[in-house]
Motif scaffolding. Structure first.
Motif, mmCIF file in Angstrom:
data_model
loop_
_atom_site.group_PDB
_atom_site.id
_atom_site.type_symbol
_atom_site.label_atom_id
_atom_site.label_comp_id
_atom_site.label_asym_id
_atom_site.label_seq_id
_atom_site.Cartn_x
_atom_site.Cartn_y
_atom_site.Cartn_z
ATOM 1 N N ARG A 1 -92.610 -20.332 56.835
ATOM 2 C CA ARG A 1 -91.489 -20.259 55.861
ATOM 3 C C ARG A 1 -90.082 -20.025 56.404
ATOM 4 O O ARG A 1 -88.877 -20.663 56.019
ATOM 5 C CB ARG A 1 -91.655 -19.525 54.575
ATOM 6 C CG ARG A 1 -92.758 -20.125 53.573
ATOM 7 C CD ARG A 1 -92.986 -19.222 52.509
ATOM 8 N NE ARG A 1 -94.258 -19.433 51.745
ATOM 9 C CZ ARG A 1 -94.366 -19.144 50.549
ATOM 10 N NH1 ARG A 1 -93.854 -17.928 49.923
ATOM 11 N NH2 ARG A 1 -95.308 -19.700 49.845
ATOM 12 N N GLN A 2 -90.097 -18.796 56.993
ATOM 13 C CA GLN A 2 -88.816 -18.469 57.836
ATOM 14 C C GLN A 2 -88.175 -19.403 58.666
ATOM 15 O O GLN A 2 -87.064 -19.473 58.670
ATOM 16 C CB GLN A 2 -88.919 -16.849 58.220
ATOM 17 C CG GLN A 2 -89.215 -16.000 57.078
ATOM 18 C CD GLN A 2 -89.415 -14.415 57.826
ATOM 19 O OE1 GLN A 2 -89.263 -14.393 58.956
ATOM 20 N NE2 GLN A 2 -89.437 -13.417 56.718
ATOM 21 N N SER A 3 -88.977 -19.835 59.664
ATOM 22 C CA SER A 3 -88.574 -20.745 60.520
ATOM 23 C C SER A 3 -87.924 -21.796 60.095
ATOM 24 O O SER A 3 -87.100 -22.655 60.400
ATOM 25 C CB SER A 3 -89.558 -21.071 61.629
ATOM 26 O OG SER A 3 -90.775 -21.855 60.928
ATOM 27 N N TYR A 4 -88.755 -22.664 59.030
ATOM 28 C CA TYR A 4 -88.184 -23.833 58.378
ATOM 29 C C TYR A 4 -86.639 -23.565 57.547
ATOM 30 O O TYR A 4 -85.915 -24.255 57.661
ATOM 31 C CB TYR A 4 -89.026 -24.295 57.141
ATOM 32 C CG TYR A 4 -90.140 -25.263 57.914
ATOM 33 C CD1 TYR A 4 -90.766 -25.037 59.152
ATOM 34 C CD2 TYR A 4 -90.587 -26.073 57.040
ATOM 35 C CE1 TYR A 4 -91.744 -26.002 59.585
ATOM 36 C CE2 TYR A 4 -91.559 -27.020 57.454
ATOM 37 C CZ TYR A 4 -92.130 -26.885 58.726
ATOM 38 O OH TYR A 4 -93.022 -27.716 59.351
ATOM 39 N N PHE A 5 -86.638 -22.162 56.789
ATOM 40 C CA PHE A 5 -85.571 -21.867 56.248
ATOM 41 C C PHE A 5 -84.394 -21.510 57.170
ATOM 42 O O PHE A 5 -83.316 -22.107 56.977
ATOM 43 C CB PHE A 5 -85.737 -20.517 55.639
ATOM 44 C CG PHE A 5 -84.588 -19.869 54.870
ATOM 45 C CD1 PHE A 5 -84.355 -20.205 53.544
ATOM 46 C CD2 PHE A 5 -83.889 -18.886 55.585
ATOM 47 C CE1 PHE A 5 -82.938 -19.795 52.992
ATOM 48 C CE2 PHE A 5 -82.911 -18.090 54.686
ATOM 49 C CZ PHE A 5 -82.416 -18.635 53.665
ATOM 50 N N PHE A 6 -84.639 -20.842 58.190
ATOM 51 C CA PHE A 6 -83.435 -20.520 59.119
ATOM 52 C C PHE A 6 -83.094 -21.888 59.772
ATOM 53 O O PHE A 6 -81.892 -22.218 60.395
ATOM 54 C CB PHE A 6 -83.689 -19.486 60.238
ATOM 55 C CG PHE A 6 -83.460 -18.245 59.392
ATOM 56 C CD1 PHE A 6 -82.217 -17.861 59.229
ATOM 57 C CD2 PHE A 6 -84.786 -17.308 59.100
ATOM 58 C CE1 PHE A 6 -82.056 -16.436 58.512
ATOM 59 C CE2 PHE A 6 -84.550 -16.223 58.405
ATOM 60 C CZ PHE A 6 -83.063 -15.521 58.309
ATOM 61 N N ALA A 7 -83.831 -22.761 60.416
ATOM 62 C CA ALA A 7 -83.626 -24.135 61.012
ATOM 63 C C ALA A 7 -82.682 -24.772 59.960
ATOM 64 O O ALA A 7 -81.391 -25.416 60.661
ATOM 65 C CB ALA A 7 -84.919 -24.853 61.287
ATOM 66 N N GLN A 8 -82.728 -24.642 58.626
ATOM 67 C CA GLN A 8 -81.888 -25.465 57.760
ATOM 68 C C GLN A 8 -80.787 -24.838 57.726
ATOM 69 O O GLN A 8 -79.563 -25.395 57.885
ATOM 70 C CB GLN A 8 -82.672 -25.470 56.567
ATOM 71 C CG GLN A 8 -84.064 -26.442 56.533
ATOM 72 C CD GLN A 8 -83.662 -28.120 56.708
ATOM 73 O OE1 GLN A 8 -82.584 -28.640 56.626
ATOM 74 N NE2 GLN A 8 -84.668 -28.582 57.386
#
Length: 201
Positions: free
Chosen positions: A36-43
């Protein structure tokens, strides 16, 4: 993600402040797994250019207006009348949607994208303000979302409200991108941020 990992991603003068406010916001909205955090911060790091741009840049040339907003600028002649005039551009492209008024109301520019995930439109400003503050403070003073304290929390609120945690759990990065962007604009850059974040693990 811890504060050290966060600050290794971005190089901005107030990185510690942003990181300090993101950590409780991530916990509150259960953006609490590596996926979740990797997807969030990538965006958010794509949307905000690494947190260097937390206010929407609408300073488009006529050519770019036709490319980016063909629905509102169907030909180069119309686009030339708006080129390099951010306020006029915002008032046109955001008019009569997201509870904004018409092009002459000024709502499009007032409620342009702000914060790491570019909260946009009167309806979103109203909803996040009611949720986080219980009043219309963000509607009355939209620039509050430029502050790390509120920008970080608003980004996490939007992510949760849009169902992005579930999409991340299902490893649907393209679907997350469409949810955030409305299309797949900047997709390759989003993937680059995703790779950088994953390398921190």
């Amino acid at each position: 993600m811890n504060l050290s990992q966060f600050t290794s991603l971005v190089q901005i003068p107030n990185e510690q402040e942003w990181g300090t406010h993101f950590l409780p916001a991530l916990a509150k909205y259960e953006i609490n797994t590596p996926l979740r955090q990797s997807y969030f911060f990538a965006q958010i790091l794509h949307e905000s250019m690494g947190l260097t741009q937390v206010e929407e840049n609408l300073n488009y040339s006529a050519k770019r207006l036709v490319e980016v907003f063909p629905k509102y600028f169907a030909n180069i002649g119309v686009a030339h009348r708006y080129a390099h005039q951010p306020e006029k551009i915002a008032n046109r492209v955001y008019a009569n949607r997201m509870k904004n008024g018409n092009e002459w109301s000024g709502d499009g520019y007032k409620f342009r994208g702000r914060g790491p995930l570019q909260i946009t439109g009167k309806s979103n400003y109203t909803a996040v303000s009611k949720t986080l503050l219980g009043d219309d403070s963000f509607v009355d003073d939209p620039d509050l979302l430029l502050l790390p304290k509120w920008g970080a929390m608003a980004a996490c609120w939007w992510w949760d409200n849009a169902g992005c945690n579930q999409l991340a759990d299902d490893r649907l990065f393209k679907a997350v991108t469409r949810r955030v962007n409305g299309a797949l604009n900047g997709y390759s850059d989003r993937l680059k941020w995703l790779a950088r974040i994953r390398a921190l693990a």
